[in-house]
Design a protein around this motif. Structure first.
Motif, short mmCIF file in Angstrom:
data_model
loop_
_atom_site.label_atom_id
_atom_site.label_comp_id
_atom_site.label_asym_id
_atom_site.label_seq_id
_atom_site.Cartn_x
_atom_site.Cartn_y
_atom_site.Cartn_z
N PHE A 186 0.35 -1.25 -0.30
CA PHE A 186 0.16 0.01 -0.22
C PHE A 186 0.56 1.21 0.55
O PHE A 186 1.86 1.28 0.87
CB PHE A 186 -0.89 -0.10 1.19
CG PHE A 186 -1.41 -1.54 1.05
CD1 PHE A 186 -2.88 -1.39 0.16
CD2 PHE A 186 -1.41 -2.39 2.33
CE1 PHE A 186 -3.71 -2.39 0.58
CE2 PHE A 186 -1.78 -2.89 2.15
CZ PHE A 186 -3.15 -3.69 1.72
N PRO A 187 0.31 2.39 -0.28
CA PRO A 187 0.95 3.41 -0.59
C PRO A 187 1.55 4.48 0.55
O PRO A 187 0.64 4.19 1.12
CB PRO A 187 0.75 4.16 -1.86
CG PRO A 187 -0.60 3.28 -2.37
CD PRO A 187 -0.45 2.49 -1.47
N VAL A 202 1.22 8.01 3.06
CA VAL A 202 0.88 8.90 3.45
C VAL A 202 1.33 9.45 4.58
O VAL A 202 0.84 9.23 5.56
CB VAL A 202 -0.99 9.31 2.78
CG1 VAL A 202 -0.22 11.11 3.19
CG2 VAL A 202 -1.91 8.98 2.16
N LEU A 250 -8.46 7.52 4.49
CA LEU A 250 -7.38 6.96 3.26
C LEU A 250 -7.12 5.36 3.78
O LEU A 250 -6.70 4.85 2.49
CB LEU A 250 -6.42 7.77 3.49
CG LEU A 250 -6.12 9.31 3.44
CD1 LEU A 250 -5.10 10.64 3.50
CD2 LEU A 250 -6.60 9.45 1.48
N TYR A 279 -4.41 3.11 2.17
CA TYR A 279 -3.33 4.19 2.17
C TYR A 279 -2.48 3.14 4.03
O TYR A 279 -3.47 3.24 4.23
CB TYR A 279 -3.21 5.31 2.13
CG TYR A 279 -3.53 5.65 0.59
CD1 TYR A 279 -2.70 5.70 0.12
CD2 TYR A 279 -4.71 5.71 -0.14
CE1 TYR A 279 -2.97 6.64 -1.74
CE2 TYR A 279 -5.39 5.79 -0.86
CZ TYR A 279 -3.88 6.09 -2.05
OH TYR A 279 -4.97 6.55 -3.43
N LEU A 314 -5.19 11.74 -4.01
CA LEU A 314 -3.61 10.35 -5.05
C LEU A 314 -4.25 9.14 -4.91
O LEU A 314 -3.75 8.60 -5.48
CB LEU A 314 -4.31 10.22 -3.40
CG LEU A 314 -3.63 11.76 -1.89
CD1 LEU A 314 -4.16 11.44 -0.49
CD2 LEU A 314 -1.98 11.42 -1.80
N ASP A 315 -6.01 8.75 -5.41
CA ASP A 315 -6.10 7.72 -6.23
C ASP A 315 -5.21 7.79 -7.50
O ASP A 315 -5.28 7.26 -8.14
CB ASP A 315 -7.41 6.95 -6.14
CG ASP A 315 -7.65 6.69 -4.68
OD1 ASP A 315 -7.38 6.45 -4.36
OD2 ASP A 315 -9.35 6.53 -4.96
N LYS A 321 -1.73 6.65 -7.53
CA LYS A 321 -2.02 4.74 -7.11
C LYS A 321 -2.05 5.22 -9.48
O LYS A 321 -3.08 3.85 -9.83
CB LYS A 321 -3.79 4.26 -6.94
CG LYS A 321 -3.38 4.52 -5.59
CD LYS A 321 -5.05 3.78 -4.49
CE LYS A 321 -4.19 3.39 -3.26
NZ LYS A 321 -5.85 2.67 -2.84
#
Length: 517
Positions: free
Chosen positions: A144-145, A147, A167, A172, A359-360, A364
């Motif tokens: 997962f990214p 943040v 999030l 995230y 952010l998506d 992503k």
């Protein structure tokens, strides 16, 4: 009839109660949410001085910088969720990990005791309401990214826990630490304080590497107010950061740190922050209000970000503190101007939705999220008269930074150094390479026996600084190493014109006297 009246009165009471409470209406994602609280010291930084700055007595205990990180992450569903009071109870330990449970309760109760009457009753209901997160829940499988959330001036890590949970539920890993000054729990309104928060952001990115499922190749920073300025400085320092969300961030109003002036962080330039940015802000002041306040409006960092995709989303009902869910939850009566708490909560939820979709889109690579960001608010189903958007797409331009300059040389050939430098410098962004910097670059290439590349860098140096003998010497040496003896001789003769006593140049010229000029 009596039963109808009782039901009607009950509905009225329930509606009145609901209107006085916070409702976060942006739907969560498919993941459950876990929360871990990590308490560590950053031993690379001193936090406490040798003596207590109030009493003069020697300081005891750990003097390194404390970093209490709240870590939200995608998790398996199930378990007992935290309530909002649990989040408030994380505040007393932010700079003192030895705080006792009794002291935590005392401090939390004291904050609640500041409210009275109907508002106190509503606040107590807020504190008891379940959140999404489950403490230490089992992490979901996958990558997962990351943040990093940066709170506002002196604020706590939990100030936007609703957004951080949202999030995490959408996949995230989110980390946040309190906004603290370099040596005090209170943030200081200076560059030292600001850079202390920037260093905390870097620490959190580093800590994320230790977390299961955290993909630190995909990092974004989100910040409110002062934190929405700190994250811009962090992005200028760290190219691991791929996108910025600024929630009514001070990058708009506190220009002195980023305008290149005497108090600014000199490394913060639009070219070094050439990544996508979402600025979600309140309605800005009118030009008449700015004139009355004698505000100089000639500089805007957001306007200067011409190498970035920039989205400016204006939330018309919201004031500055409405971008903190903590503030909306606990705000006193009368603090929302012409709007109700429910109306502000709805706008706050839409601000969070824009942050998520941004952010998506950019972290992503979600095409539907990018379409959302480029749509009108009406096309996205936003309530009328709530949101204005200003979309500024970069159009694929390359920011004039040294990193991009070197990358272009690597792909197109070092023989194009002078022409490429001319292109980069023409963009008017202050793109410069100093004489010593060029000499160091050329020497480093020579040390790797990349003589042809080093030759072209020294050639660039002599083009930019034609009266610097050490650059002509470097060019001559690399011309000789790459078999261009006649060219080397001409360069050494130029060295002697600039520095007649230069022994190495004189020796080379004498040794090759038979070669015609």
């Amino acid at each position: 009839m009596k039963q109808f009246l009782i039901a009607f009165l009950y509905c009225l009471a329930a509606a009145a109660q609901a209107a006085d409470e916070f409702s976060f209406s942006t739907p969560p994602g498919r993941h459950g949410v876990g929360l871990r609280i990590v308490q560590q010291y950053d031993h690379t930084r001193q936090y406490k001085p040798r003596v207590d700055m109030r009493t003069g007595e020697p300081v005891s205990g750990e003097r390194a910088r404390p970093v209490q990180a709240l870590v939200w992450y995608p998790a398996a569903r199930g378990g007992t969720p935290l309530n909002f009071r649990n989040y408030m109870e994380t505040v007393p330990t932010e700079d003192d990990f030895t705080t006792s449970a009794a002291e935590i309760k005392r401090v939390t109760d004291a904050r609640i005791d500041g409210f009275a009457g109907k508002r106190r009753a509503a606040l107590l209901r807020e504190l008891a309401r379940p959140m999404l997160a489950v403490r230490d829940a089992r992490p979901a499988s996958g990558s997962f990214p990351v943040v990093i959330y940066a709170p506002g001036f002196s604020a706590s890590a939990m100030e936007n826990s609703d957004l951080c949970e949202l999030l995490a539920s959408h996949g995230y890993v989110v980390l946040a630490a309190a906004s603290m000054g370099a040596h005090t729990r209170s943030m200081t309104d200076d560059l030292e304080g600001l850079e202390a928060q920037v260093a905390d952001i870097a620490w959190l990115i580093g800590h994320a590497r230790t977390l299961p499922g955290a993909d630190t190749n995909q990092v974004a920073v989100v910040g409110f107010s002062w934190g929405g300025l700190a994250n811009v400085l962090a992005a200028a320092r760290d190219d691991r950061i791929k996108a910025i969300v600024s929630l009514d961030g001070s990058v708009r109003g506190t220009r002195e740190w980023v305008d290149g002036g005497k108090d600014a962080a000199k490394y913060v330039t639009p070219a070094r922050v050439a990544i996508p940015m979402l600025f979600v802000g309140r309605r800005p002041p009118t030009i008449e209000e700015l004139n009355r306040a004698e505000v100089d409006t000639r500089f805007s960092f957001l306007n200067e970000m011409r190498w970035s995709d920039v989205y400016i989303t204006t939330m018309l009902p919201m004031k500055h503190m409405d971008f903190s869910s903590y503030s909306v939850r606990v705000g006193r009566e009368g603090s929302f101007g012409d709007y109700t708490r429910a109306g502000i909560a709805l706008a706050h939820s839409w601000a969070a939705r824009y942050a998520l979709r941004f952010l998506d889109a950019y972290i992503k690579g979600d095409a539907s999220a990018l379409a959302f960001m480029n749509n009108t608010p009406a096309a996205n189903g936003a309530p009328p008269h709530m949101i204005l958007t200003d979309v500024r797409r970069n159009g694929g331009k390359t920011a004039p930074t040294r990193e991009n300059f070197v990358a272009r040389l690597g792909s197109e050939g070092f023989e194009h150094a002078i022409a490429l430098h001319r292109q980069f410098a023409a963009q008017g962004a202050g793109f410069t390479l100093g004489a010593n910097e060029i000499h160091g670059w050329g020497s480093a290439l020579a040390a790797r026996e990349r003589y042809a590349q080093a030759r072209e860098i020294f050639r660039l140096g002599t083009h930019l600084y034609p009266d610097e003998p050490f650059l002509h010497q470097g060019l001559a040496e690399m011309q000789a190493e790459s078999g261009q003896t006649a060219d080397a001789l001409r360069s050494y003769r130029r060295v002697l014109e600039l520095a007649p006593q230069h022994a190495a140049a004189a020796a080379f010229v004498q040794a090759h006297a038979s070669i015609p000029p």
